[in-house]
Design an enzyme around this catalytic site. Sequence first.
Site, PDB file in Angstrom:
ATOM      1  N   MET A 102       0.850  -1.193   0.000  1.00  0.00           N
ATOM      2  CA  MET A 102       0.000   0.000   0.000  1.00  0.00           C
ATOM      3  C   MET A 102       0.886   1.243   0.000  1.00  0.00           C
ATOM      4  O   MET A 102       2.094   1.150  -0.158  1.00  0.00           O
ATOM      5  CB  MET A 102      -0.973  -0.053   1.175  1.00  0.00           C
ATOM      6  CG  MET A 102      -2.019  -1.140   0.997  1.00  0.00           C
ATOM      7  SD  MET A 102      -3.143  -1.262   2.395  1.00  0.00           S
ATOM      8  CE  MET A 102      -2.051  -1.829   3.688  1.00  0.00           C
ATOM      9  N   HIS A 451      12.793  -4.437  -0.544  1.00  0.00           N
ATOM     10  CA  HIS A 451      11.454  -4.933  -0.878  1.00  0.00           C
ATOM     11  C   HIS A 451      11.523  -6.374  -1.365  1.00  0.00           C
ATOM     12  O   HIS A 451      10.746  -7.231  -0.928  1.00  0.00           O
ATOM     13  CB  HIS A 451      10.828  -4.033  -1.949  1.00  0.00           C
ATOM     14  CG  HIS A 451       9.531  -4.554  -2.492  1.00  0.00           C
ATOM     15  ND1 HIS A 451       9.466  -5.384  -3.600  1.00  0.00           N
ATOM     16  CD2 HIS A 451       8.261  -4.393  -2.054  1.00  0.00           C
ATOM     17  CE1 HIS A 451       8.205  -5.699  -3.828  1.00  0.00           C
ATOM     18  NE2 HIS A 451       7.455  -5.112  -2.914  1.00  0.00           N
ATOM     19  N   TYR A 866      -7.545 -39.379  13.596  1.00  0.00           N
ATOM     20  CA  TYR A 866      -6.256 -39.301  12.912  1.00  0.00           C
ATOM     21  C   TYR A 866      -6.418 -38.669  11.541  1.00  0.00           C
ATOM     22  O   TYR A 866      -7.531 -38.574  11.003  1.00  0.00           O
ATOM     23  CB  TYR A 866      -5.625 -40.698  12.771  1.00  0.00           C
ATOM     24  CG  TYR A 866      -6.359 -41.632  11.831  1.00  0.00           C
ATOM     25  CD1 TYR A 866      -6.102 -41.644  10.458  1.00  0.00           C
ATOM     26  CD2 TYR A 866      -7.324 -42.517  12.313  1.00  0.00           C
ATOM     27  CE1 TYR A 866      -6.781 -42.498   9.599  1.00  0.00           C
ATOM     28  CE2 TYR A 866      -8.007 -43.376  11.465  1.00  0.00           C
ATOM     29  CZ  TYR A 866      -7.735 -43.352  10.106  1.00  0.00           C
ATOM     30  OH  TYR A 866      -8.415 -44.191   9.258  1.00  0.00           O
TER      31      TYR A 866
END
Length: 895
Positions: A102, A451, A866
């Site tokens: 963002m 980044h 299981y």
Amino acid sequence: MAQYVYEFAEGSRDMADLLGGKGANLAEMTRMGLPVPPGFTVTAEACRAFLATGAEPDGLADEIALRLGALERSAGRRLGQPDDPLLLSVRSGARFSMPGMMETILDIGLSDDSVRGLAKASGSERFAWDSYRRLVQMFGSTVMGVDPALFEAALARLKESLHCTDDLRLETPDLARLVDTYKNLIAAETGEDFPQDPTEQLHRSIRAVFESWNGQRARLYRQREHIPDTLGTAVNVQRMVFGNLGRDSGSGVAFTRDPATGRRGPYGDYLPNAQGEDVVAGIRNTVPLADLERIDPASYAQLSEHLRALETHYRDLCDIEFTIERGTLWMLQTRVGKRTAEAAFAIAADLAEEGLITQDEALARVSGDDAVRLMFPRFDTAAVGDPLAHGIPASPGAAVGAAVFDCAEAVRRAAAGEKVVLVRQETTPDDLPGMVAAQAVLTSRGGKTSHAAVVARGMGKVCVCGAEDLVMNPAGRHCTTAGGSTIEEGTVISVDGSTGTVYAGAAPLVDSVVMKYFETGERPDGLVDAVARTLDRADGVRRLGVRANADTPEDAARARRFGAEGIGLCRTEHMFLGDRRKLVEAMILAHTDSARVQALDALLPLQRQDFVGILEAMDGLPVTIRLLDPPLHEFLPDRTALSVRIAAAEARGNPPSAHDAELLEAVNRMHEENPMLGLRGVRLGLLAPGLTAMQVRALAEAVVERKRAGGDPRAEIMVPLIDTVEELRLVREEVEETLAAVFEASGVAVHCPVGTMIELPRAALTAGQIAQEAEFFSFGTNDLTQTTWGFSRDDVEAAFFSAYLDKGIFKVSPFETIDPEGVGRLVRIAVAEGRAARPDLKIGVCGEHGGDPASVHFFHAAGLDYVSCSPFRVPVARLEAGRAALTGTETSDSR
């Protein structure tokens, strides 16, 4: 009325749902007394209201004005005032970390007037104009929608005209001219001028961050990380501090431990005379954090103290962003840091050993996905030539692929089935689709906190950053190495994210040390010991058993070495392949009872020996044998290929062989439009005389042989594709008759519990009736998912699943993680009704979901006994079963 804005001092890390992760942690650092530039957080609730209506919620503007006024009073300056202006940063801050997905806008408050005031107050004209050009560039692209490449191109042209490659070489007149260029570019592209009003800059920036929540790269990241779209993002407004004020200033990113290996001690990158965005973006190559001790000993000592305090406070690896402004250290952000799988196990084990966390907390800090990544192979460096390049090992693992130099090409080639390596000077958030598509990421700039590194680690992708000896030519779609070699687009390269090395061609691979541990049981110190201790703890607390799906003695033995407690699914049809297919053909083509019996008699000893090997490998543990499931035509030649073969023979004037003609007649007779919903499973066993009896006899005789050899065989018989209790009752009668016959012939009692797969919705909904004849259930969730959703897995995954994921219809494929509302509800109904009818009913799952981390948590909560999965997923299931027992939740979230 809701409160939409909180000063940092009002919040805490417990308010992350409201303030977002960044805002909550800024508040926590403020409460701890760390040097945090003051500011306030606009809540995620305000973002959700904005996204729902397209307008700021009532009262938000007044709250922002109130908090801004308090910030101005504490600073003794007003936002954007002409002399010595207060400047602000606006950053996103979602509940879960979404690095670079963002928007961020820095230096808000600068204008044609205030830039001169900043120059005077700071004593540096260059700094003021550099800050202004950053604001215009960020605001123009983020808020006003101008293509970022246009700004980059303008900057590149200016540097080219000045014959310089480094932004630091741009002087004040150059930067002032660049600001004018940027403003003219904005006016030409948008039809409006860059706003000079600082309040307008602030409010438009906040709205832009809100809107970035629904940006393409943010949506893609959330989809991959399974982050809900409904959360929204908070926005943090903070007083600017500057790392680009000269040699006594700088910015950096620090970790309390190495996020790649988990080694103790401060680790990170520092960039003198730079703002924080320069570090993350990889604009210039950083220096190791350790160099800061030489550059600025006082700041390094203070930072080290803060790192220790944060790790102790958060009891985990912390990721910190900081800025030094003329010798004064400021802490800009902290969060629990993303880490590699290797580091996750090492850090959890070390923190438990240091007493910061418990053994149970250490188990909760790792995941099954981490375990899988550690089982990846590594390159055999002894078998490769000299490396092409060296860089910073940012995210470990070994990957091979064709070099590509832009995001779109990576996506295109990957969609066509080609493995690729994304090679870039540095990555930006816009490269996320290419990073997702690639096997590895290779950059010539940046470090472990760039980044590329942060995002790759979060995704478990191989990554090497800062390979400075690579000279990139993205326009020419190639790069050159220091040795003069050229890597053209499409050239296959091998990237080692553990050593930071790049090789030409496809380097050979060797197994990981963790895989060696599972295969041999050798447990050296270090990573392997950390993994082993964690699994030991998981085994000590888990309630769910873990079995394996295995069809051969070799697979069974491997599963046992990996920690399996039995076999939950042995598929007998796999024993009919290869040379034995001819015997199955003979059974299918038999026209008389005697011919059919003869064919079955030939199959029986072969199948018996298969069972003997599997029971021996799993001696003392349960082995669930599924009777033949697929339709018989699957054992015959392909209908089209057979028809073509016969037609070709006839075209040559040769009559087809009698065998081919007989096969084609059988294939046509057995042809079904939808064979997966046709004559298969229990239906086949009831309608193919002698087939069930042959398989049961082979198993019973194998049990007898193992018992006579002193073994402890524990065979179970599972009937597939049951729809009604009557089907199971008929099969049980045949099973019991066959077992009795074997007892009579051998004198050895054989008891094999008889159960069924629950893989059809009707079976799940009538489980109470079926349990009257079944001693155990095993959910076949592959078929149960297909029949519940009405999907043919073989067809729909390639046809439209990617579109469904893009549109948000699926958060994840229902074949990958169990659908809790649909398929999961059927599971819960069957468990409840089955146990109501037979309280001691044993229940497991043997579909592929048995090895999926999130699904294991669901099965724990649903009360199964299981899970069963492939041998290589057994450690994953063991780990997640332990985590499920600790949390009691249905989902696995290792974020």
